[in-house]
Design an enzyme around this catalytic site. Structure first.
Site, PDB file in Angstrom:
ATOM      1  N   ASP A  85       0.842  -1.205   0.000  1.00  0.00           N
ATOM      2  CA  ASP A  85       0.000   0.000   0.000  1.00  0.00           C
ATOM      3  C   ASP A  85       0.876   1.253   0.000  1.00  0.00           C
ATOM      4  OD1 ASP A  85      -2.308   1.469   0.041  1.00  0.00           O
ATOM      5  OD2 ASP A  85      -2.840   1.000   2.113  1.00  0.00           O
ATOM      6  N   GLY A 138       0.185   5.426  -4.413  1.00  0.00           N
ATOM      7  CA  GLY A 138      -0.398   6.709  -4.819  1.00  0.00           C
ATOM      8  C   GLY A 138       0.211   7.851  -4.022  1.00  0.00           C
ATOM      9  N   HIS A 162       2.704   3.395  -8.961  1.00  0.00           N
ATOM     10  CA  HIS A 162       2.479   1.975  -9.267  1.00  0.00           C
ATOM     11  C   HIS A 162       3.668   1.403 -10.033  1.00  0.00           C
ATOM     12  CE1 HIS A 162      -1.424   2.243  -7.581  1.00  0.00           C
ATOM     13  NE2 HIS A 162      -1.964   2.953  -8.545  1.00  0.00           N
ATOM     14  N   SER A 208     -10.796  -6.634  -5.314  1.00  0.00           N
ATOM     15  CA  SER A 208     -12.074  -6.545  -6.052  1.00  0.00           C
ATOM     16  C   SER A 208     -12.639  -5.129  -5.962  1.00  0.00           C
ATOM     17  CB  SER A 208     -13.114  -7.499  -5.486  1.00  0.00           C
ATOM     18  OG  SER A 208     -12.569  -8.514  -4.733  1.00  0.00           O
ATOM     19  N   GLU A 209     -12.297  -4.412  -4.880  1.00  0.00           N
ATOM     20  CA  GLU A 209     -12.820  -3.051  -4.703  1.00  0.00           C
ATOM     21  C   GLU A 209     -12.056  -2.032  -5.549  1.00  0.00           C
ATOM     22  OE1 GLU A 209     -12.126  -5.112  -2.019  1.00  0.00           O
ATOM     23  OE2 GLU A 209     -14.232  -5.626  -1.690  1.00  0.00           O
ATOM     24  N   TRP A 252     -11.735  -1.843  -8.563  1.00  0.00           N
ATOM     25  CA  TRP A 252     -12.443  -1.468  -9.791  1.00  0.00           C
ATOM     26  C   TRP A 252     -13.108  -0.109  -9.645  1.00  0.00           C
ATOM     27  CZ3 TRP A 252     -11.588  -4.252 -14.042  1.00  0.00           C
ATOM     28  CH2 TRP A 252     -11.271  -5.610 -13.916  1.00  0.00           C
ATOM     29  N   ARG A 283     -11.794   2.541  -8.738  1.00  0.00           N
ATOM     30  CA  ARG A 283     -10.859   3.641  -9.038  1.00  0.00           C
ATOM     31  C   ARG A 283     -11.126   4.181 -10.438  1.00  0.00           C
ATOM     32  NH1 ARG A 283      -5.176   2.663  -6.007  1.00  0.00           N
ATOM     33  NH2 ARG A 283      -6.123   2.080  -4.036  1.00  0.00           N
ATOM     34  N   LEU A 318      10.202 -21.067  -4.661  1.00  0.00           N
ATOM     35  CA  LEU A 318       9.275 -20.132  -4.011  1.00  0.00           C
ATOM     36  C   LEU A 318       7.907 -20.291  -4.646  1.00  0.00           C
ATOM     37  CD1 LEU A 318       8.872 -17.515  -2.154  1.00  0.00           C
ATOM     38  CD2 LEU A 318       9.127 -16.218  -4.266  1.00  0.00           C
TER      39      LEU A 318
HETATM   40  C1  FPP Z   1      -1.762   0.414  -3.223  1.00  0.00           C
HETATM   41  O1  FPP Z   1      -1.364   1.706  -3.428  1.00  0.00           O
HETATM   42  C2  FPP Z   1      -1.377  -0.370  -4.326  1.00  0.00           C
HETATM   43  C3  FPP Z   1      -2.222  -0.912  -5.248  1.00  0.00           C
HETATM   44  C4  FPP Z   1      -3.669  -0.735  -5.273  1.00  0.00           C
HETATM   45  C5  FPP Z   1      -1.685  -1.698  -6.308  1.00  0.00           C
HETATM   46  C6  FPP Z   1      -0.454  -2.454  -5.965  1.00  0.00           C
HETATM   47  C7  FPP Z   1       0.178  -2.660  -7.206  1.00  0.00           C
HETATM   48  C8  FPP Z   1       1.489  -2.744  -7.456  1.00  0.00           C
HETATM   49  C9  FPP Z   1       2.552  -2.792  -6.458  1.00  0.00           C
HETATM   50  C10 FPP Z   1       1.884  -2.764  -8.829  1.00  0.00           C
HETATM   51  C11 FPP Z   1       1.095  -3.693  -9.650  1.00  0.00           C
HETATM   52  C12 FPP Z   1       1.810  -4.955  -9.749  1.00  0.00           C
HETATM   53  C13 FPP Z   1       1.345  -5.931 -10.475  1.00  0.00           C
HETATM   54  C14 FPP Z   1       2.102  -7.194 -10.595  1.00  0.00           C
HETATM   55  C15 FPP Z   1       0.076  -5.734 -11.158  1.00  0.00           C
HETATM   56  P1  FPP Z   1      -2.473   2.802  -3.470  1.00  0.00           P
HETATM   57  O2  FPP Z   1      -2.689   3.164  -4.882  1.00  0.00           O
HETATM   58  O3  FPP Z   1      -3.677   2.350  -2.726  1.00  0.00           O
HETATM   59  O4  FPP Z   1      -1.746   3.951  -2.719  1.00  0.00           O
HETATM   60  P2  FPP Z   1      -2.422   5.089  -1.865  1.00  0.00           P
HETATM   61  O5  FPP Z   1      -3.101   4.397  -0.720  1.00  0.00           O
HETATM   62  O6  FPP Z   1      -1.237   5.888  -1.439  1.00  0.00           O
HETATM   63  O7  FPP Z   1      -3.345   5.823  -2.757  1.00  0.00           O
END
Ligand code: FPP
Length: 247
Positions: free
Chosen positions: A19, A22, A36, A65-66, A68, A70, A130
């Site tokens: 997490d 963003g 990302h 699932s949630e 989507w 965004r 792994l």
């Molecule tokens: C949370 O950050 C992250 C996600 C929702 C996506 C996690 C994805 C990756 C690490 C990259 C994708 C990798 C693959 C293999 C598809 P956030 O966007 O919720 O951050 P925020 O809480 O700061 O807004």
């Protein structure tokens, strides 16, 4: 990774809620997508660090699932990141003897991505160093409801006695069938929630929360989490080793 980590108690299964991508980008005046993109770099390095630490099973939560809900552009970007990740890293992961699986509802994904996922899973099916699960379009409540629905259908068809549904039977219907339950779940970015991730499987998991945003997560953060885990007294509802020895 320091030598001491190879001697301390390690989780059989580590799960990470990645997490803060963003916020990482926003803090730098960048678009969220850059967060990302950096998150994928961290993911790549973390897989290596986890293997180096001697852990055999890793599950990464990369799209719920949630998610989507965004903006469409961000959802599309995350889809394209998954696609590019498989295209660019599959050979390398296979070379490292990593078994890759996707956990989640794949029917909602594009046929192209579904095909790539199937290819990744079949190519690496016999790998043993792994077990890497990428939770993508994953939601634990959906997973549990789907399992209940399958068992109910069998009961109605008369092929399953409802009284035989034990936690073990139920667990073997989940997407994680055959994997150990997660011993340790790390969540980055200072959020203290489970967010519909591995709800059934985390019954006795230890949690480690860090303020570090996912793109900044390093081998040192992993080492800190593993060291905290090694110091936890896991009782699984029983008594600690110390108390058992006293009686
Ligand atoms: C949370 O950050 C992250 C996600 C929702 C996506 C996690 C994805 C990756 C690490 C990259 C994708 C990798 C693959 C293999 C598809 P956030 O966007 O919720 O951050 P925020 O809480 O700061 O807004």
């Amino acid at each position: 990774m320091s030598q001491s980590h190879q001697q301390q108690e390690l989780p059989s299964h580590l799960a990470i809620i990645m997490d803060g991508n963003g916020r990482w980008a926003t803090q730098r005046g960048m678009r969220r997508q850059e967060g990302h993109r950096q998150g994928v770099e961290t993911l790549r390095q973390s897989v290596k660090d986890v293997m180096q630490a001697g852990i055999k099973c890793l599950t990464l939560f990369s799209f719920s699932s949630e998610n989507w809900n965004r903006p469409k552009a961000e959802v599309n970007f995350l889809m394209s990141l998954l696609q590019r990740f498989i295209e660019s890293d599959l050979a390398d992961l296979h070379g490292q003897n990593v078994r890759v699986r996707m956990l989640g509802r794949r029917q909602d994904l594009s046929p192209k991505i579904i095909k790539l996922i199937e290819r990744a899973e079949s190519l690496t099916a016999d790998n043993t160093s792994l077990q890497l699960q990428v939770a993508f379009n994953y939601g634990a409540r959906e997973e549990i409801a789907d399992a209940a629905s399958r068992l109910a259908r069998r009961a109605v068809a008369g092929t399953l006695d409802p009284a035989s549904i034990t936690p073990e039977v139920f667990g073997s219907e989940l997407l994680t069938a055959g994997l150990p339950d997660p011993d340790l779940i790390i969540r980055t970015s200072g959020e203290y929630r489970i967010s519909n991730f591995l709800l059934w499987q985390s019954a006795y998991a230890e949690f480690f929360f860090t303020e570090t945003l996912w793109p900044d997560f390093t081998a040192d953060d992993l080492a800190e989490a593993l060291s905290a885990y090694a110091q936890r007294d896991r009782r699984f509802g029983g008594l600690s080793n110390q108390k058992e020895r006293e009686h």
